[in-house]
Motif scaffolding. Structure first.
Motif, PDB file in Angstrom:
ATOM      1  N   ILE A 337       0.865  -1.184   0.000  1.00 13.92           N
ATOM      2  CA  ILE A 337       0.000   0.000   0.000  1.00 13.92           C
ATOM      3  C   ILE A 337       0.897   1.229   0.000  1.00 13.92           C
ATOM      4  N   ALA A 338       0.816   2.027  -1.048  1.00 16.16           N
ATOM      5  CA  ALA A 338       1.639   3.234  -1.153  1.00 16.16           C
ATOM      6  C   ALA A 338       0.746   4.402  -1.567  1.00 16.16           C
ATOM      7  N   GLY A 339       1.305   5.612  -1.529  1.00 18.07           N
ATOM      8  CA  GLY A 339       0.522   6.761  -1.980  1.00 18.07           C
ATOM      9  C   GLY A 339       0.520   7.905  -0.992  1.00 18.07           C
ATOM     10  N   LEU A 340      -0.638   8.552  -0.864  1.00 23.54           N
ATOM     11  CA  LEU A 340      -0.749   9.808  -0.130  1.00 23.54           C
ATOM     12  C   LEU A 340      -1.720   9.699   1.037  1.00 23.54           C
ATOM     13  N   ASN A 341      -1.642  10.667   1.933  1.00 22.92           N
ATOM     14  CA  ASN A 341      -2.696  10.924   2.907  1.00 22.92           C
ATOM     15  C   ASN A 341      -2.716  12.424   3.170  1.00 22.92           C
ATOM     16  N   LEU A 342      -3.417  12.859   4.202  1.00 22.28           N
ATOM     17  CA  LEU A 342      -3.597  14.294   4.410  1.00 22.28           C
ATOM     18  C   LEU A 342      -2.361  14.992   4.955  1.00 22.28           C
ATOM     19  N   ILE A 367      10.865  -4.504  -1.892  1.00 27.44           N
ATOM     20  CA  ILE A 367       9.929  -5.594  -1.606  1.00 27.44           C
ATOM     21  C   ILE A 367       9.716  -6.453  -2.849  1.00 27.44           C
ATOM     22  N   ALA A 368       9.578  -5.805  -4.003  1.00 27.82           N
ATOM     23  CA  ALA A 368       9.356  -6.547  -5.249  1.00 27.82           C
ATOM     24  C   ALA A 368      10.536  -7.441  -5.604  1.00 27.82           C
ATOM     25  N   SER A 369      11.713  -7.129  -5.085  1.00 30.17           N
ATOM     26  CA  SER A 369      12.912  -7.907  -5.425  1.00 30.17           C
ATOM     27  C   SER A 369      13.094  -9.154  -4.568  1.00 30.17           C
ATOM     28  N   VAL A 370      12.296  -9.305  -3.490  1.00 27.99           N
ATOM     29  CA  VAL A 370      12.517 -10.433  -2.575  1.00 27.99           C
ATOM     30  C   VAL A 370      11.324 -11.382  -2.471  1.00 27.99           C
ATOM     31  N   THR A 371      10.221 -11.093  -3.141  1.00 28.34           N
ATOM     32  CA  THR A 371       9.014 -11.905  -2.978  1.00 28.34           C
ATOM     33  C   THR A 371       9.035 -13.158  -3.854  1.00 28.34           C
ATOM     34  N   LYS A 372       8.210 -14.127  -3.464  1.00 28.85           N
ATOM     35  CA  LYS A 372       8.108 -15.378  -4.219  1.00 28.85           C
ATOM     36  C   LYS A 372       7.431 -15.153  -5.567  1.00 28.85           C
ATOM     37  N   LYS A 373       6.450 -14.264  -5.584  1.00 32.16           N
ATOM     38  CA  LYS A 373       5.709 -13.947  -6.800  1.00 32.16           C
ATOM     39  C   LYS A 373       5.691 -12.431  -6.982  1.00 32.16           C
ATOM     40  N   PRO A 374       5.316 -11.963  -8.167  1.00 31.10           N
ATOM     41  CA  PRO A 374       5.180 -10.511  -8.352  1.00 31.10           C
ATOM     42  C   PRO A 374       4.187  -9.923  -7.348  1.00 31.10           C
ATOM     43  N   ILE A 375       4.350  -8.666  -7.033  1.00 34.61           N
ATOM     44  CA  ILE A 375       3.532  -8.033  -6.001  1.00 34.61           C
ATOM     45  C   ILE A 375       2.333  -7.306  -6.607  1.00 34.61           C
ATOM     46  N   VAL A 376       1.393  -6.969  -5.726  1.00 33.10           N
ATOM     47  CA  VAL A 376       0.264  -6.102  -6.067  1.00 33.10           C
ATOM     48  C   VAL A 376       0.519  -4.749  -5.406  1.00 33.10           C
ATOM     49  N   LEU A 377       0.463  -3.686  -6.191  1.00 30.62           N
ATOM     50  CA  LEU A 377       0.687  -2.329  -5.683  1.00 30.62           C
ATOM     51  C   LEU A 377      -0.645  -1.588  -5.646  1.00 30.62           C
ATOM     52  N   VAL A 378      -1.017  -1.092  -4.465  1.00 36.02           N
ATOM     53  CA  VAL A 378      -2.266  -0.353  -4.277  1.00 36.02           C
ATOM     54  C   VAL A 378      -1.923   1.093  -3.942  1.00 36.02           C
ATOM     55  N   ILE A 379      -2.504   2.029  -4.693  1.00 34.38           N
ATOM     56  CA  ILE A 379      -2.201   3.451  -4.532  1.00 34.38           C
ATOM     57  C   ILE A 379      -3.373   4.165  -3.868  1.00 34.38           C
ATOM     58  N   THR A 380      -3.082   4.881  -2.787  1.00 34.58           N
ATOM     59  CA  THR A 380      -4.090   5.707  -2.122  1.00 34.58           C
ATOM     60  C   THR A 380      -3.834   7.175  -2.437  1.00 34.58           C
ATOM     61  N   GLY A 381      -4.850   8.008  -2.229  1.00 28.58           N
ATOM     62  CA  GLY A 381      -4.684   9.449  -2.411  1.00 28.58           C
ATOM     63  C   GLY A 381      -5.765  10.048  -3.276  1.00 28.58           C
ATOM     64  N   GLY A 382      -5.870  11.379  -3.223  1.00 22.97           N
ATOM     65  CA  GLY A 382      -6.867  12.076  -4.019  1.00 22.97           C
ATOM     66  C   GLY A 382      -6.305  12.677  -5.283  1.00 22.97           C
ATOM     67  N   ARG A 395       8.183  -7.373 -11.942  1.00 16.61           N
ATOM     68  CA  ARG A 395       8.068  -7.797 -10.540  1.00 16.61           C
ATOM     69  C   ARG A 395       6.810  -7.223  -9.888  1.00 16.61           C
ATOM     70  N   ILE A 396       6.195  -6.244 -10.547  1.00 15.23           N
ATOM     71  CA  ILE A 396       4.946  -5.642 -10.067  1.00 15.23           C
ATOM     72  C   ILE A 396       3.855  -6.064 -11.044  1.00 15.23           C
ATOM     73  N   ALA A 397       3.077  -7.064 -10.651  1.00 14.27           N
ATOM     74  CA  ALA A 397       2.112  -7.658 -11.582  1.00 14.27           C
ATOM     75  C   ALA A 397       0.882  -6.790 -11.778  1.00 14.27           C
ATOM     76  N   SER A 398       0.387  -6.203 -10.689  1.00 12.14           N
ATOM     77  CA  SER A 398      -0.876  -5.461 -10.760  1.00 12.14           C
ATOM     78  C   SER A 398      -0.766  -4.156  -9.986  1.00 12.14           C
ATOM     79  N   VAL A 399      -1.435  -3.136 -10.510  1.00  8.00           N
ATOM     80  CA  VAL A 399      -1.488  -1.834  -9.845  1.00  8.00           C
ATOM     81  C   VAL A 399      -2.945  -1.394  -9.775  1.00  8.00           C
ATOM     82  N   LEU A 400      -3.392  -1.043  -8.576  1.00 12.44           N
ATOM     83  CA  LEU A 400      -4.756  -0.558  -8.348  1.00 12.44           C
ATOM     84  C   LEU A 400      -4.701   0.837  -7.744  1.00 12.44           C
ATOM     85  N   TRP A 401      -5.566   1.729  -8.220  1.00 11.93           N
ATOM     86  CA  TRP A 401      -5.752   3.026  -7.565  1.00 11.93           C
ATOM     87  C   TRP A 401      -7.068   2.962  -6.807  1.00 11.93           C
ATOM     88  N   ILE A 402      -7.012   3.214  -5.488  1.00 11.72           N
ATOM     89  CA  ILE A 402      -8.213   3.096  -4.662  1.00 11.72           C
ATOM     90  C   ILE A 402      -8.615   4.421  -4.026  1.00 11.72           C
TER      91      ILE A 402
END
Length: 425
Positions: A337-342, A367-382, A395-402
């Motif tokens: 979980i990466a991104g922004l907050n207030l 983190i993406a360099s040490v995992t067994k499988k590619p990671i999921v990256l979730v982006i927070t923020g406005g 190494r980053i299989a999926s990216v979601l903006w939430i």
């Protein structure tokens, strides 16, 4: 109720851009109409019928800066030519008034071509004379006080009172008019008719709201109370908003959806993974029962662990990277979980970059360099965030903006990851 914010999101670093629907004037205009109609819920006969709530289109006009470099919203002068007014800044407000029939308009802090927005008589009268506005005009909070104190546009507080009332403003958010209107009258700056005109505009809206009537069973909201807040229906509506608002930006080789039968251990990495505060954006009310990303994931996969990696969203240090790396190594699937907050974007705070704050990108890459499988990256923020580094990284299989998903965001994220809802459709 002083919403919606329908300023055009012209600079993606603007701290209040998260409050607006975007950068397209036509889309903002359409949004404003539906927002106001839903809020006011007009009923009864006539164009100025009864309302459930009073919606307020803000901030009029050309306001999209908080604090950036040597510029600040209290003193900024927006230089706008006639074409930009017509094509960009006015359409959302015109639609909000003419089609949405908003009962309130808020004038902004900034100056427009050298004149404080709340003192621009030509602009404030235009909405009444040309657009047919029937309602009251309110200043942004303390926007009248700064005309003399910060902008030094007038020579006295009484002159500030006079210039805004005569321009067509009716209500001041703050105590400035309470403190200085009497003196303005005594000094002959304004007359009783100026006050009467402002009160007429305000009271006409309050009458439509039924505020001068005795409460009865026939009035809207009379029977509402605590039992009507945070109901099951409300939470489901909030969840549906998150489902429809989440955007799938990348999904290599259909990595998502995950299969529950194949996942026994998930690691949630990031300062926001177990933080309810980050779920809400600017002007968020107190949540009833917030579900963090960690709590929501544990309902799907009981063996879900968490490691912040960064102490907070600012991520100024790598001190927590080691713990996050070890947690990631042990898991079948890793969600970062990466991104922004207030602390990064809000009222009175603009960003200076579109990149992830601090060392967040370093954390994602490690983190993406040490995992067994590619990671999921979730982006927070406005506001928008530049995550182009993830586009070609296998190494980053999926990216979601939430975005800022609110109190049920933690419930919805695993629904999406495990395919109960498909944001790609």
């Amino acid at each position: 109720y002083w919403a919606p914010n329908i300023n055009v999101f012209r600079d993606p670093r603007w701290g209040r851009g998260q409050e607006t629907p975007g950068e397209d004037p036509a889309m903002i205009a359409a949004y404003s109409v539906e927002y106001v109609k839903g809020f006011q819920g007009e009923y009864g006969d006539g164009r100025e019928g009864r309302m459930m709530l009073s919606a307020c289109c803000k901030h009029y006009i050309a306001y999209d800066l908080e604090k950036w470099g040597k510029f600040a919203r209290y003193t900024f002068n927006a230089e706008v030519n006639a074409q930009d007014f017509e094509d960009t800044y006015e359409p959302p407000f015109k639609s909000c008034i003419q089609e949405g029939r908003a009962s309130c308009l808020m004038c902004s802090y900034n100056q427009v071509n050298g004149v404080p927005a709340c003192a621009r008589k030509d602009l404030l009268q235009k909405i009444r004379d040309e657009w047919g506005f029937k309602g009251y005009i309110v200043s942004d909070c303390d926007a009248v006080a700064i005309i003399h104190e910060n902008q030094t546009y007038t020579s006295s507080d009484e002159d500030s009172v006079a210039i805004v009332l005569k321009a067509g403003m009716d209500v001041n958010c703050g105590s400035f008019l309470i403190r200085h209107t009497k003196s303005a009258i005594e000094k002959g700056k304004i007359q009783e008719e100026d006050i009467n005109h402002a009160l007429y505009n305000l009271f006409s809206v309050q009458l439509r709201l039924g505020l001068f009537e005795k409460a009865s069973e026939n009035q809207w909201f009379t029977r509402l109370g605590p039992s009507n807040v945070c109901t099951k229906e409300h939470r489901e509506l909030a969840a549906e908003a998150v489902r429809q608002g989440t955007v799938l930006l990348k999904n290599d080789d259909s990595f998502l959806p995950l299969k529950r039968s194949e996942v026994s251990h998930i690691a949630m990495i990031g300062a926001a993974a177990n933080d309810a505060y980050i779920m809400g954006g600017d002007y968020t009310g107190a949540p009833c029962d917030p579900i963090t990303f960690l709590k929501g994931m544990q309902a799907f996969v009981p063996q879900t662990t968490v490691a912040g990696g960064c102490k907070n969203v600012s991520c100024d240090s790598t001190d927590g990277f080691g713990e996050a790396i070890e947690a990631a190594k042990r898991a079948d699937i890793v969600v970062v979980i990466a991104g922004l907050n207030l602390t990064q974007e809000t009222e009175d705070l603009d960003r200076v970059t579109l990149l992830l704050p601090g060392k967040q990108q370093d954390l994602v890459n490690i983190i993406a360099s040490v995992t067994k499988k590619p990671i999921v990256l979730v982006i927070t923020g406005g506001g928008p965030v530049d995550v182009s580094f993830a586009k070609q990284d296998t190494r980053i299989a999926s990216v979601l903006w939430i975005g800022y998903p609110g109190e049920v965001g933690g419930q919805v994220l695993p629904e999406i990851l495990f395919g109960e809802y498909n944001p790609g459709e």
